[in-house]
Scaffold this active site. Structure first.
Site, PDB file in Angstrom:
ATOM      1  N   GLU A 129     -19.984  -4.552   9.654  1.00 49.04           N
ATOM      2  CA  GLU A 129     -20.887  -3.737  10.468  1.00 49.04           C
ATOM      3  C   GLU A 129     -21.997  -4.575  11.087  1.00 49.04           C
ATOM      4  O   GLU A 129     -22.440  -4.305  12.206  1.00 49.04           O
ATOM      5  CB  GLU A 129     -21.501  -2.617   9.598  1.00 49.04           C
ATOM      6  N   LYS A 134       0.850  -1.189   0.000  1.00 56.60           N
ATOM      7  CA  LYS A 134       0.000   0.000   0.000  1.00 56.60           C
ATOM      8  C   LYS A 134       0.892   1.248   0.000  1.00 56.60           C
ATOM      9  O   LYS A 134       1.860   1.314   0.745  1.00 56.60           O
ATOM     10  CB  LYS A 134      -0.896  -0.035   1.245  1.00 56.60           C
ATOM     11  N   ARG A 154     -25.537  -0.785   6.441  1.00 55.26           N
ATOM     12  CA  ARG A 154     -25.284  -2.219   6.337  1.00 55.26           C
ATOM     13  C   ARG A 154     -25.946  -3.016   7.470  1.00 55.26           C
ATOM     14  O   ARG A 154     -26.223  -4.195   7.329  1.00 55.26           O
ATOM     15  CB  ARG A 154     -23.775  -2.472   6.424  1.00 55.26           C
TER      16      ARG A 154
HETATM   17  C1  LIG Z   1     -19.218  -1.259   4.276  1.00 51.70           C
HETATM   18  C2  LIG Z   1     -17.990  -0.399   4.384  1.00 51.70           C
HETATM   19  N1  LIG Z   1     -17.428  -0.197   5.581  1.00 51.70           N
HETATM   20  C3  LIG Z   1     -16.327   0.581   5.678  1.00 51.70           C
HETATM   21  C4  LIG Z   1     -15.777   1.145   4.571  1.00 51.70           C
HETATM   22  C5  LIG Z   1     -14.581   2.075   4.702  1.00 51.70           C
HETATM   23  N2  LIG Z   1     -13.415   1.553   4.013  1.00 51.70           N
HETATM   24  C6  LIG Z   1     -13.047   1.989   2.804  1.00 51.70           C
HETATM   25  S1  LIG Z   1     -11.699   1.229   2.223  1.00 51.70           S
HETATM   26  C7  LIG Z   1     -11.544   0.321   3.626  1.00 51.70           C
HETATM   27  C8  LIG Z   1     -10.404  -0.643   3.755  1.00 51.70           C
HETATM   28  C9  LIG Z   1     -10.335  -1.539   2.600  1.00 51.70           C
HETATM   29  O1  LIG Z   1      -9.213  -2.346   2.715  1.00 51.70           O
HETATM   30  P1  LIG Z   1      -8.782  -3.253   1.487  1.00 51.70           P
HETATM   31  O2  LIG Z   1      -9.989  -3.873   0.903  1.00 51.70           O
HETATM   32  O3  LIG Z   1      -7.709  -4.146   1.937  1.00 51.70           O
HETATM   33  O4  LIG Z   1      -8.261  -2.221   0.427  1.00 51.70           O
HETATM   34  P2  LIG Z   1      -6.941  -1.326   0.474  1.00 51.70           P
HETATM   35  O5  LIG Z   1      -7.403   0.040   0.862  1.00 51.70           O
HETATM   36  O6  LIG Z   1      -5.997  -1.906   1.479  1.00 51.70           O
HETATM   37  O7  LIG Z   1      -6.416  -1.364  -0.888  1.00 51.70           O
HETATM   38  C10 LIG Z   1     -12.561   0.613   4.526  1.00 51.70           C
HETATM   39  C11 LIG Z   1     -12.709   0.017   5.858  1.00 51.70           C
HETATM   40  C12 LIG Z   1     -16.411   0.908   3.340  1.00 51.70           C
HETATM   41  N3  LIG Z   1     -15.983   1.457   2.206  1.00 51.70           N
HETATM   42  N4  LIG Z   1     -17.499   0.126   3.273  1.00 51.70           N
END
Ligand SMILES: Cc1ncc(C[n+]2csc(CCOP(=O)(O)OP(=O)(O)O)c2C)c(N)n1
Length: 631
Positions: free
Chosen positions: A366, A281, A394
Site C-alpha cells: 500500500e 491453494k 498502512r
Molecule cells: C496490508 C494488507 N493488505 C491487503 C490484505 C488483503 N489480503 C489478505 S490475504 C491476501 C493475499 C495473501 O496472499 P499469500 O500471502 O500468498 O497467502 P495465500 O492466501 O495465497 O495463502 C491479501 C492481499 C491484507 N490482509 N493486508
C-alpha cells in the site's frame, strides 16, 4: 471423523503415528469445507496448508514455540488442532471463533495478525526476546508468497539475515496472492519452483568448490570470486542466501512425511533458515482449486456445486465504483488505477481488463501504491488508488508527505469504510476519517448512497487536489441510477429533511439511518432535520452553522470512531465560533470493533435507528415530548 474426534489438542496429535496423518488431513479438509460452506471464510488458503500445519503442529510445540502466521487467514487447521475443534462451527460469528489468530483465544496463537507481511518481524522479535531473556524455544514465521511482496517482510529479512539469529521462515508458495501473485519476486520464486534439483545441484557445487585447492590469500579470494560467479550461473539471484538465510527447498507442501523430516532437520541448524514450501491453494476441493481467487475469502456456498449463495439486491458500492471508474476513464485518458493486491475486491478487474496499460497492481504494498500515485499525479496523470479503509492505514505517512504535502491530486477510493462484519477488528474501516481529516490539504467525501458515489467520483476528477471518498462494504440503498454525472458543489452538504427540535448531521452510510431515526423521533413527537454532510473536509460550515442556529439539539452520526471523526469536526467548528450547544456524537466507540454480521454489531453498539433514536431522546431528555404525543 474417527481420528479428528480424538484430537483435543496438539498432545493428541503427537500420539498419532506418522502414517495416520494423511487420513487425518483428509478428515480435516472435510471438516473445514463443511463449516466454511455455512459460515463463509478464507477457504482456499486454509485448504492449501492442511499438511503444512499438521506438520508444524506435529514437530513444534505451538504453546511454547512461537509460530506466527502471516495475515492469519490460513489458521483454521491450526485452530482445529489446538483445542478449538468443537467451537470451530462458530467461526467468524458474533461471539464465536475469530477468523484470525487471536492471543486472547488460545496460548497457541502467538501473535495477532490480519494485515499482511508482519510475520517475519514478529518472529524476529520473538527470537530476539528469547536470546535476551535466555529462553529456549523456536521462532517461526509462516508467510505466503503474496505476503512476501509486502515491504515489511523485506525489512525483517534484511534485519534477520544481518543478525544471523536462529529463526525459521516457512514460505508457503502457492503462486497466488488473492489473485495470481505479481512482481519480480513472484517471477523469481517461479524460477526456483521450476528447478526442483536446485538444492541438489547447490550441494554438488559446494563440494566441488571445497575440492579446489587454495594456495595463499590471493588465491583464496580468487576462488571465492569464482564460487560466487559459478553460483550465480547455477542459481539466478540466490536472493535469500545473499540475504544471510539458509535456503531449503523447494519441497512439496502436501507431502506430510517430507515436511516433518525437513522441519525436524531445521532444529539442528544455526542461523536464519528459509524453507520454501510449494502448495496448491484450495487443495482437495475442485471448485476452490479451479477458482482459488473466488474461494480465497468466500461467503456461504453450496458444498456440492461450489455455487456461492447470493441474495439478490441492489448493486454493491464496489460494483458502482467499478462501473463508474471505467466510464470516467473512457473520457479521460489521464486516469490510471492502482490496486494493492486487491484488484477484484476493490472492483478494479473491469478497469484492468479494459485498460491494462493504465492499471497497476503493486502487490501487497500500500505504501508503494500511494507514493507511486503521488508521483504519477505530479506528472499530470490522475491516479485513483483503490484500497480498503483498513489497509490504507498502512500508507498513512505516504498520504501525509507524498500526497498532501505536495498537493498531488490523487483520488483515494476508500472501500469497506465503517463496519465490515465477520472479519472483525483487524478489518473494520473504523479510523479513516480520523487519520485523514487532520492532514492539511486532504478533502474527504462520503456518499449517502450508490448514486451519490458516482457523482462524487466524477466531481473528484474535476478538482486537482488530494481527495478521499469513503464508502461502505456491501450493497447500496437501491436508489435509481441516473445516466449522466453531476458535479457536486465542493465542500457543500444538503438538507434532506426539515424539522424543528433536533438537527441530525449525518455523513455517508449514516444518512439513510438518520432518516429512519427521524421517523422514529417523529412518532415520538420529536421533530428533526436531517443534513447529509457529503463532505467531512472541507466541512460545509455555512450550512452547519445556520442549521445549528435553528435547532436546540445537535446530533452527529457517522460510522467512524468518534475520536477525531466527523462529529469532532463539527464540535471543533462550534468551539471555534464560541457556540455552546446541546450536542450528541453518535459513531463507533473507543474500542476495537468486534466481529459479527454488521446488523448484529450495530445492534450491540447501539447504532440501529431504534437504538440511536432512544439514545437521542434520553440524552436530550425528550421523554416529555414523547409522552405528550402518546396522550
Ligand atoms: C496490508 C494488507 N493488505 C491487503 C490484505 C488483503 N489480503 C489478505 S490475504 C491476501 C493475499 C495473501 O496472499 P499469500 O500471502 O500468498 O497467502 P495465500 O492466501 O495465497 O495463502 C491479501 C492481499 C491484507 N490482509 N493486508
Amino acid at each position: 471423523m474417527g481420528l479428528l474426534n480424538k484430537i483435543n489438542g496438539p498432545q493428541d496429535l503427537k500420539k498419532l503415528k506418522r502414517k495416520d496423518l494423511t487420513s487425518l488431513a483428509k478428515e480435516i479438509r472435510a471438516f473445514v469445507l463443511e463449516t466454511v460452506a455455512r459460515t463463509g471464510g478464507h477457504l482456499a488458503p486454509s485448504l492449501g496448508v492442511v499438511e503444512l500445519i499438521l506438520a508444524l503442529e506435529y514437530v513444534f510445540d505451538s504453546s511454547r514455540d512461537r509460530i506466527v502466521y502471516d495475515v492469519g487467514h490460513q489458521t483454521y487447521v491450526h485452530k482445529i488442532l489446538t483445542g478449538r475443534r468443537d467451537i470451530f462451527p462458530t467461526l467468524r460469528q458474533y461471539g464465536g471463533l475469530s477468523g484470525f489468530p487471536k492471543r486472547e483465544e488460545s496460548v497457541h496463537d502467538a501473535f495477532n495478525t490480519g494485515h499482511s507481511s508482519t510475520s517475519i518481524s514478529a518472529a524476529l522479535g520473538f527470537a530476539l526476546a528469547r536470546e535476551r531473556l535466555g529462553e529456549d524455544y523456536r521462532s517461526v514465521a509462516v508467510i505466503g508468497d503474496g505476503a512476501m511482496t509486502g515491504g515489511e517482510a523485506f525489512e525483517a529479512l534484511n534485519q534477520a539475515g544481518h543478525l544471523g539469529i536462529n529463526l525459521l521462515v516457512v514460505l508457503n508458495d502457492n503462486e497466488m496472492s488473492i489473485a495470481h501473485n505479481v512482481g519480480a519476486l513472484s517471477s523469481y520464486l517461479s524460477r526456483l519452483r521450476a528447478d526442483p534439483f536446485y538444492t541438489k545441484r547447490k550441494k554438488e557445487l559446494e563440494s566441488i568448490m571445497k575440492r579446489i585447492p587454495s594456495i595463499g590469500p590471493s588465491m583464496v579470494n580468487a576462488v571465492e570470486r569464482l564460487k560466487d560467479s559459478v553460483k550465480h550461473l547455477f542459481v539466478p539471484g540466490m536472493l535469500f542466501e545473499e540475504l544471510g538465510f539458509t535456503y531449503l527447498g523447494p519441497i512439496n507442501g502436501h507431502n506430510i512425511q517430507e515436511l516433518i523430516e525437513v522441519l525436524n532437520k531445521t532444529s539442528g541448524m544455526q542461523g536464519p533458515i528459509l524453507l520454501h514450501v510449494l502448495t496448491q491453494k484450495g487443495k482437495g476441493y475442485p471448485p476452490a482449486e479451479q477458482n482459488p481467487d473466488v474461494f480465497h475469502g468466500v461467503g456461504a456456498f453450496n458444498l456440492q456445486t461450489g455455487q456461492v449463495l447470493k441474495t439478490p439486491g441492489p448493486p454493491t458500492y464496489t460494483g458502482i465504483f467499478s462501473d463508474t471508474i471505467v466510464e470516467l476513464a473512457a473520457g479521460n485518458n489521464k486516469i490510471v488505477a492502482i490496486s494493492a493486491a486487491m484488484t477484484g475486491g476493490t472492483g478494479l478487474s473491469q478497469f484492468a481488463k479494459k485498460y491494462p496499460e493504465r492499471f497497476f497492481d503493486v502487490g501487497i504494498a500500500e505504501q508503494n501504491a500511494v507514493t507511486m500515485a503521488a508521483a504519477m499525479a505530479l506528472q499530470g496523470l490522475r491516479p485513483v488508488v483503490a484500497l480498503y479503509s483498513t489497509f490504507l492505514q498502512r500508507a498513512y505517512d505516504q498520504a501525509v508527505l507524498d500526497v498532501c504535502l505536495q498537493q498531488a491530486p490523487v483520488v483515494f477510493a476508500v472501500d469497506r469504510s465503517g463496519i465490515v462484519g465477520e472479519d472483525g477488528p483487524t478489518h473494520q474501516g473504523a479510523f479513516d476519517i480520523s487519520f485523514l481529516r487532520h492532514i492539511p490539504g486532504m478533502s474527504i467525501m462520503a456518499p449517502k448512497d450508490e448514486e451519490e458515489l458516482r457523482h462524487m467520483l466524477y466531481t473528484a476528477f474535476l478538482h486537482s487536489v488530494p481527495v478521499a471518498i469513503r464508502y461502505p462494504r456491501g450493497r447500496g440503498i437501491g436508489v435509481e441510477l441516473t445516466a449522466g454525472y453531476q458535479e457536486l458543489p465542493w465542500g457543500k452538504g444538503e438538507v434532506i429533511a426539515r424539522g424543528k427540535d433536533v438537527l441530525l448531521l449525518a455523513v455517508g452510510a449514516m444518512v439513510y439511518p438518520a432518516l429512519s431515526v427521524r421517523k422514529i423521533l417523529e412518532d415520538c413527537g420529536v421533530s428533526s432535520s436531517v443534513v447529509n454532510a457529503r463532505f467531512v473536509k472541507p466541512l460545509d460550515e455555512e450550512l452547519i452553522l445556520s442549521a445549528v442556529r435553528k435547532h436546540s439539539c445537535i446530533v452527529t452520526l457517522e460510522e467512524n470512531v468518534l475520536a477525531g471523526g466527523f462529529g469532532s469536526a463539527v464540535l471543533e467548528l462550534l468551539a471555534a465560533r464560541g457556540i455552546v450547544h446541546k450536542t450528541l456524537n453518535i459513531g463507533l466507540p473507543d474500542q476495537f470493533i468486534i466481529q459479527g454480521k454488521p446488523d448484529t454489531v450495530k445492534e450491540t453498539l447501539g447504532l440501529t435507528p431504534a437504538k440511536m433514536a432512544e439514545k437521542i431522546v434520553f440524552h436530550f431528555c425528550l421523554e416529555g415530548k414523547a409522552k405528550n404525543k402518546a396522550n
